[in-house]
Design a protein around this motif. Structure first.
Motif, PDB file in Angstrom:
ATOM      1  N   TRP A  96     -11.677   4.520  -0.373  1.00 37.49           N
ATOM      2  CA  TRP A  96     -10.587   3.639   0.043  1.00 37.49           C
ATOM      3  C   TRP A  96     -11.053   2.823   1.241  1.00 37.49           C
ATOM      4  O   TRP A  96     -11.399   3.365   2.278  1.00 37.49           O
ATOM      5  N   ALA A 136      -3.600   5.457   5.654  1.00 35.01           N
ATOM      6  CA  ALA A 136      -4.683   4.520   5.349  1.00 35.01           C
ATOM      7  C   ALA A 136      -5.817   4.648   6.355  1.00 35.01           C
ATOM      8  O   ALA A 136      -5.596   5.035   7.506  1.00 35.01           O
ATOM      9  N   ALA A 167       0.812  -1.217   0.000  1.00 41.35           N
ATOM     10  CA  ALA A 167       0.000   0.000   0.000  1.00 41.35           C
ATOM     11  C   ALA A 167       0.849   1.272   0.000  1.00 41.35           C
ATOM     12  O   ALA A 167       0.528   2.234  -0.691  1.00 41.35           O
ATOM     13  N   HIS A 188      -6.061  -3.329   0.725  1.00 37.25           N
ATOM     14  CA  HIS A 188      -6.621  -1.997   0.532  1.00 37.25           C
ATOM     15  C   HIS A 188      -7.375  -2.020  -0.789  1.00 37.25           C
ATOM     16  O   HIS A 188      -6.887  -2.568  -1.781  1.00 37.25           O
ATOM     17  N   ASN A 207     -10.035  -0.431   3.879  1.00 38.14           N
ATOM     18  CA  ASN A 207      -8.958  -1.240   4.440  1.00 38.14           C
ATOM     19  C   ASN A 207      -9.641  -2.441   5.093  1.00 38.14           C
ATOM     20  O   ASN A 207     -10.272  -2.302   6.137  1.00 38.14           O
TER      21      ASN A 207
END
Length: 126
Positions: free
Chosen positions: A106, A86, A78, A113, A108
């Motif tokens: 986005w 993140a 990532a 990801h 996680n």
């Protein structure tokens, strides 16, 4: 080669605060449940792994409102792909990028990801 989970994956919910384009079609601002489908996208760039480029669906009240390609990035890679912090494990982050031309959703989840880039109307009119 990196691998992605097989089959459909429920990623969670994301709130998109502006209208965007998903797969070339308008997607209204709102809160969506996002799920990865088993359907692979055929990557345009040489060297991409097909299983890491899949389609996601944006769902409201049980109805698919839009779909777009998601890039699945293993957690260990990532930092090579995205410079921002993140979202926490199991969470989502929605960001406006590049002079308001794109919105990135986005997630996680499960050691990967999931990056979805959606064009804004400003991009579509250029």
């Amino acid at each position: 080669a990196p691998t992605a989970p097989a089959g459909e994956i429920a990623l969670g919910s994301a709130r998109i605060t502006r209208s965007v384009m998903a797969d070339g079609k308008p997607l209204a601002a709102g809160t969506y449940t996002v799920r990865v489908t088993a359907q692979e996208s055929k990557p345009e760039a040489v060297g991409q792994t097909e299983s890491l480029e899949r389609w996601v669906e944006f769902v409201q009240k049980g109805e698919v409102k839009g779909r777009e390609v998601v890039s699945i990035v293993p957690a260990a890679e990532a930092k090579m792909v995205v410079k921002d912090a993140a979202p926490g494990a199991g969470a989502a982050k929605v960001q406006t990028l590049r002079g308001n031309e794109y919105v990135r959703v986005w997630f996680n989840k499960g050691g990967n990801h999931y990056l979805i880039n959606l064009a804004t109307g400003e991009t579509a009119t250029k």
